[in-house]
Enzyme design. Structure first.
Site, short mmCIF file in Angstrom:
data_model
loop_
_atom_site.label_atom_id
_atom_site.label_comp_id
_atom_site.label_asym_id
_atom_site.label_seq_id
_atom_site.Cartn_x
_atom_site.Cartn_y
_atom_site.Cartn_z
N THR A 140 48.94 34.53 31.58
CA THR A 140 49.27 35.15 32.86
C THR A 140 49.98 36.48 32.53
O THR A 140 50.34 36.74 31.39
CB THR A 140 50.19 34.26 33.71
OG1 THR A 140 51.33 33.90 32.93
CG2 THR A 140 49.47 33.02 34.18
N LYS A 175 55.00 36.53 33.65
CA LYS A 175 56.18 35.80 33.15
C LYS A 175 56.98 36.75 32.25
O LYS A 175 57.51 37.74 32.75
CB LYS A 175 55.72 34.51 32.46
CG LYS A 175 54.97 33.57 33.43
CD LYS A 175 54.63 32.24 32.81
CE LYS A 175 54.03 31.28 33.81
NZ LYS A 175 52.55 31.29 33.87
N TYR A 178 36.09 46.45 47.10
CA TYR A 178 35.36 45.36 46.42
C TYR A 178 34.70 45.90 45.16
O TYR A 178 34.11 46.97 45.18
CB TYR A 178 34.27 44.79 47.35
CG TYR A 178 34.54 43.36 47.72
CD1 TYR A 178 34.62 42.38 46.73
CD2 TYR A 178 34.72 42.97 49.04
CE1 TYR A 178 34.87 41.06 47.06
CE2 TYR A 178 34.99 41.66 49.38
CZ TYR A 178 35.06 40.70 48.38
OH TYR A 178 35.32 39.41 48.70
N ASP A 215 47.15 29.46 24.84
CA ASP A 215 47.62 29.80 26.19
C ASP A 215 49.05 30.30 26.04
O ASP A 215 49.99 29.51 25.91
CB ASP A 215 47.56 28.55 27.08
CG ASP A 215 47.97 28.87 28.52
OD1 ASP A 215 48.62 29.90 28.74
OD2 ASP A 215 47.64 28.07 29.41
N GLU A 248 32.83 43.74 42.53
CA GLU A 248 32.22 42.69 41.70
C GLU A 248 31.47 43.31 40.53
O GLU A 248 30.75 44.29 40.68
CB GLU A 248 31.28 41.83 42.55
CG GLU A 248 32.07 40.89 43.43
CD GLU A 248 31.20 40.01 44.30
OE1 GLU A 248 29.97 40.00 44.12
OE2 GLU A 248 31.76 39.34 45.19
N ARG A 295 51.47 39.03 39.54
CA ARG A 295 50.84 37.71 39.43
C ARG A 295 49.36 37.91 39.11
O ARG A 295 48.58 38.33 39.96
CB ARG A 295 50.96 36.94 40.76
CG ARG A 295 52.39 36.75 41.24
CD ARG A 295 53.16 35.87 40.30
NE ARG A 295 52.65 34.55 40.27
CZ ARG A 295 53.28 33.46 40.72
NH1 ARG A 295 54.48 33.57 41.24
NH2 ARG A 295 52.74 32.27 40.63
N1 DSN Z 1 53.86 27.34 36.98
C1 DSN Z 1 53.97 27.81 35.63
C2 DSN Z 1 55.32 27.55 35.07
O1 DSN Z 1 56.28 27.54 35.83
O2 DSN Z 1 55.47 27.36 33.87
C3 DSN Z 1 52.91 27.25 34.78
O3 DSN Z 1 51.71 27.32 35.40
#
Ligand code: DSN
Length: 423
Positions: A229, A232, A57, A203, A59, A238
């Site tokens: 994120t 991707k 942990y 974003d 924090e 993730r």
């Molecule tokens: N779930 C993502 C996507 O597939 O683009 C976006 O949050």
């Protein structure tokens, strides 16, 4: 190494679960994965995310924790932060958001009050739920004003965005989304945000890897905040990050913790650090360029086969197909392609007359197949399989889908997936 990969402790403790993991490994190996938000992480990223960092942990932030025993964790988080700052050329990075939606919620917490007006692209136009769409907390707790794309071009109309922003005076403007096949014009959004007094949030979840690899323009220095994120095109675990100039550092950090989250997921922080290290290598620039080259080649091949692509093509990793002219609903096509070993997702298209759970489109992308080493020379075959799959979906021809599945598996066997091979 043959699949499934060895998971000796898991297999001994929970064979049922181990078998399911093995089945997923096999599925990811055998199929042509075209969901544009997915990828294959390296074994190094997988290993980092499955370590004893899970047990800790933490924090707070490096040097300012509420728990002791942070000797190693602080160094790991600092490494991830420093690598993010160097890779994206930003002054501040927060690597703690659990994923993209919490990262965006933290932005609201930092810059707006409930009831304030916020602006983003409408979900059915290619935006994201958290950009103020009605069913999301961001659309329920804030006044979501939404822009879209032009029906005739499939492109953002910046005159419309400016007009809306000057009329509504949002506190925050989001640019970016989940189904945008074209380059995002960050300077144009920045000008509108400046004129209307809004904080501009880019974003870049979908295109972070392309930006890191120099295959898409960077939102730095145009956006006040960059939200992304890490899993991707960036090819990490993730997770998510928020980046900004130093002036917004305190507000963002306070919003993530203690505003929204508890302890960071240290195993994810470590895996983010590894992914950022990988993305800083020269080979990642080749990867990013190849993702775009593959998407363009695939788009051309689909157009040649009579597919209707939103905006007429792609500049990035993503292609949005409107299947209306093929007379096959997106969901029917997506499910049939899945049976043919081609994994896509059904998706609304701009001005879709159908419902989101049964829309007209299918969304595809090239990050995963490029990670496996497929190149532009393979895109004719991919387009051909999609074409035959969609035709078979319309005709209910399961035999044709089975033939495609075998052909796909044969090609994929020649291109082993990162993370699923010994390195
Ligand atoms: N779930 C993502 C996507 O597939 O683009 C976006 O949050």
């Amino acid at each position: 190494m043959t699949l499934p990969l060895p998971h000796p402790a898991l297999s001994a403790t929970d064979p049922e679960l181990a078998a399911l993991v093995g089945a997923e490994e096999q599925l990811q190996a055998d199929t042509l994965r075209l969901i544009p938000s997915e990828n294959y992480v390296s074994r190094a990223v997988l290993e980092a995310s499955g370590t004893v960092l899970q047990n800790k942990y933490s924090e707070g932030y490096p040097g300012r924790r509420y728990y002791e025993g942070q000797q190693n964790i602080d160094k790991i988080e600092r490494l991830a932060i420093d690598r993010a700052k160097a890779l994206f050329g930003v002054e501040h990075a927060n690597v703690q958001p659990y994923s993209g939606s919490p990262a965006n919620l933290a932005v609201y917490l930092a810059f707006a009050e409930p009831g304030d007006t916020v602006m983003g692209m409408a979900l059915p136009m290619g935006g994201h739920l958290t950009h103020g769409w009605g069913v999301s907390a961001t659309g329920r707790w804030f006044q979501g004003v939404q822009y879209g794309v032009r029906q005739d071009t499939g492109l953002i109309d910046f005159d419309e965005v400016r007009e809306l922003a000057l009329k509504e005076r949002p506190k925050i403007i989001f640019c970016g989304g989940t189904a945008l096949p074209r380059t995002i014009d960050f300077p144009a959004f920045a000008e509108i945000a400046r004129e209307s007094g809004a904080v501009l949030v880019a974003d870049v979840a979908h295109i972070a890897g392309l930006i890191a690899g120099g295959a898409h323009p960077s939102p730095v220095p145009h956006a006040d905040v960059i939200s992304t994120t890490t899993h991707k095109t960036l090819r990490g675990p993730r997770g998510a990050m928020l980046m900004s100039r130093e002036e917004h550092a305190k507000a963002l950090d306070k919003a993530v913790f203690p505003g929204l989250q508890g302890g960071p997921h240290n195993q994810t922080t470590a895996a983010i650090a590894v992914a950022l290290h990988e993305a800083a290598q020269p080979s990642f620039r080749d990867y990013a360029r190849a993702v775009v080259a593959n998407a363009r080649a695939l788009a051309d091949e689909l157009l040649a086969r009579g597919f209707d692509l939103v905006s007429g093509g792609t500049d990035n990793h993503l292609i949005l197909m409107d299947l209306t002219p093929k007379d096959v609903p997106g969901k029917v096509a997506a499910k049939a392609l899945d049976r043919a070993g081609i994994v896509v997702n059904y998706n609304t298209v701009p001005y879709d007359p159908r419902k989101p759970f049964d829309p007209s489109g299918v969304r595809i992308g090239t990050p995963s197949l490029t990670s496996r080493g497929l190149g532009t020379q393979h895109m004719a075959a991919v387009a051909e399989w999609i074409d035959r799959g969609v035709t078979a979906a319309g005709a209910g021809d399961e035999d044709a889908l089975a033939v495609i599945r075998a052909e796909v598996a044969e090609l994929m066997a020649a291109f082993p997936a990162p993370g699923l091979i010994a390195q």
